[in-house]
Design a protein around this motif. Structure first.
Motif, PDB file in Angstrom:
ATOM      1  N   GLU A   1       9.819 -13.891  -5.020  1.00  0.00           N
ATOM      2  CA  GLU A   1       8.754 -14.880  -5.078  1.00  0.00           C
ATOM      3  C   GLU A   1       7.419 -14.272  -5.486  1.00  0.00           C
ATOM      4  O   GLU A   1       6.400 -14.960  -5.474  1.00  0.00           O
ATOM      5  CB  GLU A   1       8.618 -15.579  -3.718  1.00  0.00           C
ATOM      6  CG  GLU A   1       9.845 -16.377  -3.305  1.00  0.00           C
ATOM      7  CD  GLU A   1       9.682 -17.072  -1.973  1.00  0.00           C
ATOM      8  OE1 GLU A   1       8.548 -17.014  -1.429  1.00  0.00           O
ATOM      9  OE2 GLU A   1      10.653 -17.678  -1.488  1.00  0.00           O
ATOM     10  N   ILE A   2       7.412 -12.991  -5.840  1.00  0.00           N
ATOM     11  CA  ILE A   2       6.175 -12.322  -6.252  1.00  0.00           C
ATOM     12  C   ILE A   2       6.272 -12.040  -7.753  1.00  0.00           C
ATOM     13  O   ILE A   2       6.945 -11.086  -8.167  1.00  0.00           O
ATOM     14  CB  ILE A   2       5.953 -11.011  -5.474  1.00  0.00           C
ATOM     15  CG1 ILE A   2       6.000 -11.264  -3.963  1.00  0.00           C
ATOM     16  CG2 ILE A   2       4.625 -10.372  -5.849  1.00  0.00           C
ATOM     17  CD1 ILE A   2       5.885 -10.012  -3.131  1.00  0.00           C
TER      18      ILE A   2
ATOM     19  N   VAL B   1      -0.269  -9.841  -4.468  1.00  0.00           N
ATOM     20  CA  VAL B   1       0.565 -10.828  -3.766  1.00  0.00           C
ATOM     21  C   VAL B   1      -0.297 -12.054  -3.539  1.00  0.00           C
ATOM     22  O   VAL B   1      -1.218 -12.039  -2.719  1.00  0.00           O
ATOM     23  CB  VAL B   1       1.097 -10.264  -2.432  1.00  0.00           C
ATOM     24  CG1 VAL B   1       1.956 -11.306  -1.724  1.00  0.00           C
ATOM     25  CG2 VAL B   1       1.893  -8.988  -2.669  1.00  0.00           C
ATOM     26  N   GLU B   2      -0.035 -13.123  -4.285  1.00  0.00           N
ATOM     27  CA  GLU B   2      -0.891 -14.301  -4.253  1.00  0.00           C
ATOM     28  C   GLU B   2      -0.547 -15.247  -3.110  1.00  0.00           C
ATOM     29  O   GLU B   2      -1.344 -16.112  -2.778  1.00  0.00           O
ATOM     30  CB  GLU B   2      -0.801 -15.025  -5.591  1.00  0.00           C
ATOM     31  CG  GLU B   2      -1.253 -14.159  -6.763  1.00  0.00           C
ATOM     32  CD  GLU B   2      -1.235 -14.918  -8.066  1.00  0.00           C
ATOM     33  OE1 GLU B   2      -0.990 -16.145  -8.033  1.00  0.00           O
ATOM     34  OE2 GLU B   2      -1.468 -14.294  -9.119  1.00  0.00           O
ATOM     35  N   ASN B   3       0.642 -15.111  -2.535  1.00  0.00           N
ATOM     36  CA  ASN B   3       1.028 -15.967  -1.419  1.00  0.00           C
ATOM     37  C   ASN B   3       0.487 -15.367  -0.129  1.00  0.00           C
ATOM     38  O   ASN B   3       1.184 -14.667   0.602  1.00  0.00           O
ATOM     39  CB  ASN B   3       2.553 -16.105  -1.370  1.00  0.00           C
ATOM     40  CG  ASN B   3       2.999 -17.194  -0.415  1.00  0.00           C
ATOM     41  OD1 ASN B   3       2.183 -17.735   0.347  1.00  0.00           O
ATOM     42  ND2 ASN B   3       4.269 -17.534  -0.454  1.00  0.00           N
ATOM     43  N   GLY B   4      -0.781 -15.616   0.143  1.00  0.00           N
ATOM     44  CA  GLY B   4      -1.419 -14.994   1.303  1.00  0.00           C
ATOM     45  C   GLY B   4      -1.029 -15.596   2.629  1.00  0.00           C
ATOM     46  O   GLY B   4      -1.293 -15.019   3.679  1.00  0.00           O
ATOM     47  N   SER B   5      -0.403 -16.766   2.624  1.00  0.00           N
ATOM     48  CA  SER B   5      -0.024 -17.398   3.885  1.00  0.00           C
ATOM     49  C   SER B   5       1.171 -16.718   4.535  1.00  0.00           C
ATOM     50  O   SER B   5       1.444 -16.920   5.713  1.00  0.00           O
ATOM     51  CB  SER B   5       0.289 -18.881   3.654  1.00  0.00           C
ATOM     52  OG  SER B   5       1.363 -19.014   2.726  1.00  0.00           O
ATOM     53  N   ILE B   6       1.893 -15.907   3.766  1.00  0.00           N
ATOM     54  CA  ILE B   6       3.050 -15.192   4.294  1.00  0.00           C
ATOM     55  C   ILE B   6       2.777 -13.698   4.196  1.00  0.00           C
ATOM     56  O   ILE B   6       2.409 -13.192   3.133  1.00  0.00           O
ATOM     57  CB  ILE B   6       4.333 -15.543   3.513  1.00  0.00           C
ATOM     58  CG1 ILE B   6       4.560 -17.055   3.526  1.00  0.00           C
ATOM     59  CG2 ILE B   6       5.531 -14.817   4.087  1.00  0.00           C
ATOM     60  CD1 ILE B   6       5.745 -17.505   2.714  1.00  0.00           C
TER      61      ILE B   6
ATOM     62  N   PHE C   1      -6.937 -13.941  -0.822  1.00  0.00           N
ATOM     63  CA  PHE C   1      -5.585 -14.428  -0.547  1.00  0.00           C
ATOM     64  C   PHE C   1      -5.095 -13.983   0.827  1.00  0.00           C
ATOM     65  O   PHE C   1      -4.349 -14.707   1.482  1.00  0.00           O
ATOM     66  CB  PHE C   1      -4.611 -13.926  -1.614  1.00  0.00           C
ATOM     67  CG  PHE C   1      -4.759 -14.605  -2.937  1.00  0.00           C
ATOM     68  CD1 PHE C   1      -5.005 -15.969  -3.015  1.00  0.00           C
ATOM     69  CD2 PHE C   1      -4.659 -13.883  -4.113  1.00  0.00           C
ATOM     70  CE1 PHE C   1      -5.145 -16.601  -4.231  1.00  0.00           C
ATOM     71  CE2 PHE C   1      -4.785 -14.501  -5.344  1.00  0.00           C
ATOM     72  CZ  PHE C   1      -5.040 -15.868  -5.404  1.00  0.00           C
TER      73      PHE C   1
ATOM     74  N   PRO D   1       6.231 -12.071   1.720  1.00  0.00           N
ATOM     75  CA  PRO D   1       7.120 -13.003   1.011  1.00  0.00           C
ATOM     76  C   PRO D   1       8.261 -12.248   0.342  1.00  0.00           C
ATOM     77  O   PRO D   1       8.149 -11.045   0.062  1.00  0.00           O
ATOM     78  CB  PRO D   1       6.189 -13.638  -0.030  1.00  0.00           C
ATOM     79  CG  PRO D   1       5.115 -12.620  -0.239  1.00  0.00           C
ATOM     80  CD  PRO D   1       4.924 -11.947   1.088  1.00  0.00           C
TER      81      PRO D   1
END
Length: 492
Positions: free
Chosen positions: A120-121, A108-113, A35, A116
């Motif tokens: 949102e986690i 933290v699965e939102n690796g593009s940020i 991620f 975050p």
């Protein structure tokens, strides 16, 4: 919603400065690396000793001649950032249960940020819930805990079943430990068992326990131009000790005749069918038949919140009050008159009235006289407390207090922050009533035991406990100029 790692360590001043237990989930760590690769923000999990040093620093604990003190850091409990040689480890969730510090690192699965927002986690709430259950499992301890402690052995067993690969399956401590102890009985099952009920009860006496816990909030102004505001809301807890894989129970949640119906019914996920249609504005109209809300559910093993509800406003408050305060910064005279509603049960577990005094000095002395009960000064010397007792006088159901209170010189720098309020200035003040009544609900909410159905049919003992408590019950000074905001209940 997975967890990368868990740590259990001691407080720096507990005599053993180390990590007592740690668990790292390799499969989740691989996902974390995948991620974070796109954002180039992957931070490797540090060694336990490195993690402990970073944790002590983040918590603001310094070692100075074997004495630890708070440093000037901005704390963001329960989420912290730990600085290690590998980089910034975030978000680390930390809770303290003396003499232990419990920590976990959610995925933290939102690796593009890179960072975050916490909301949102999903792993934040899961990780915090996990630590609370671990704290429940370990329990408070006054003895020294080391790596050979039996409690840590129980923790290893719990984690093995609760989140074997870092993803939580069932975090409830009692359910997980019961499943561990009754593992052998699972081999004899011929019926598919639901995942939310991994434990079968065998050889128990059938018993269903209901607890109706009702709260009432009110703001009384005693003014013709300002109406009083209040509401009633409650919750129903249930624990069912029934044999079988998936027994189901049908129960009626009723109100007494000539009472407003309950509304805003919010049910537990174990509820299969619920009469959740709105009955707002529908009354019994003199009928002897109560209005009911039918609920059918398949109970889990542990105690659970079956439902939340609220009640339409009735015409009378259980305790009506008048509060008058006059004076200045140095001295005030107060008058309080209480009237118990004639239909309310005149038997209290406790009933007291507190008078907090904001933006004034500590209480020097007071001269008070009451028709019932006793008067004392609170330990913080900022409150006058009137203990009304367990009953109102039966002849008129009224109680009265008159008092003169003198204060010390007011100094904002020496006053605790809790008693510095820009709203409660001059004559803006209130009296707060705290009470609890057992075996009574103001909405008339009851469990109708006669109409209860259990499948498979079994003769079960049914116990119902009811209680009414004040949640935020205030009477504002009739000479004040302002009104207090009235917020909705937290569950809505």
């Amino acid at each position: 919603m997975s967890i990368r790692a868990i740590w259990v360590s001691t407080l720096p001043d507990s005599g053993s400065d180390n990590v007592l237990y740690s668990r790292k989930f390799i499969t989740v760590e691989k996902r974390a690396k995948i991620f974070a690769e796109s954002a180039d923000n992957y931070v490797k999990l540090p060694e336990d000793s490195v993690f402990y040093s970073a944790l002590v620093s983040a918590l603001g604990l310094k070692s100075e001649s074997s004495q630890f003190s708070k440093s000037d850091v901005i704390q963001s409990t329960p989420v912290f950032e730990l600085s290690t040689r590998e980089g910034k480890l975030w978000p680390v969730i930390v809770i303290e249960q003396h003499p232990l510090i419990l920590c976990c690192l959610p995925l933290v699965e939102n690796g593009s940020i890179a960072r975050p927002p916490l909301i949102e986690i999903p792993g934040i709430s899961i990780g915090f819930s996990l630590l609370l259950h671990i704290a429940e499992l370990l329990g408070p301890s006054q003895q020294k805990i080391d790596q050979n402690s039996s409690k840590l052995h129980d923790l290893r067993t719990y984690l093995h079943y609760a989140l074997p690969f870092g993803t939580p399956i069932n975090l409830n401590v009692s359910t997980v430990m019961a499943a561990v102890s009754s593992k052998a009985s699972h081999q004899t099952l011929t019926q598919k068992q639901p995942a939310w009920k991994p434990v079968l009860l065998r050889g128990v006496k059938s018993h269903i326990y209901f607890h109706i816990h009702e709260f009432i909030r009110a703001v009384q102004y005693d003014r013709s131009t300002v109406p009083d505001v209040w509401d009633v809301y409650g919750r129903v807890s249930c624990k069912a000790e029934l044999e079988g894989v998936a027994p189901d129970i049908t129960v009626n949640l009723s109100v007494l005749p000539n009472h407003p119906p309950i509304s805003n019914l919010i049910v537990h996920p174990c509820v299969m069918v619920a009469d959740t249609h709105s009955t707002d504005g529908v009354f019994n109209n003199g009928s002897d038949q109560p209005i009911t809300r039918r609920i059918r559910f398949s109970p889990p093993v542990e105690t659970h919140l079956l439902c939340h509800y609220s009640s339409l406003s009735l015409t009378k408050l259980p305790i009506q009050g008048f509060y008058q305060m006059r004076g200045d910064q140095k001295s005030v005279k107060i008058l309080v008159q209480l009237k118990l509603h004639e239909k309310v049960k005149n038997s209290f577990d406790y009933c007291e009235v507190q008078f907090p005094f904001y933006n004034r000095g500590s209480i020097l002395n007071y001269d008070a006289a009451s028709s019932v009960g006793t008067i004392v000064v609170g330990p913080d010397k900022r409150r006058l407390v009137w203990n009304v007792g367990q009953r109102f006088p039966s002849r008129n159901l009224e109680a009265e207090l008159k008092a003169t209170v003198n204060f010390d010189e007011y100094s904002p720098s020496q006053t605790p922050g809790v008693y510095e309020d820009p709203f409660c200035v001059e004559l803006n003040a209130y009296a707060q009533i705290l009470f609890k009544i057992s075996d009574y609900t103001h909405s008339g909410c009851i469990i109708d035991q006669k109409s209860m159905q259990i499948h498979p049919s079994v003769k079960a003992r049914i116990t119902t406990v009811r209680e009414l408590m004040s949640a935020d019950y205030k009477i504002w000074n009739s000479h004040g100029d302002c009104q207090m905001a009235f917020q909705p209940p937290a569950y809505l």
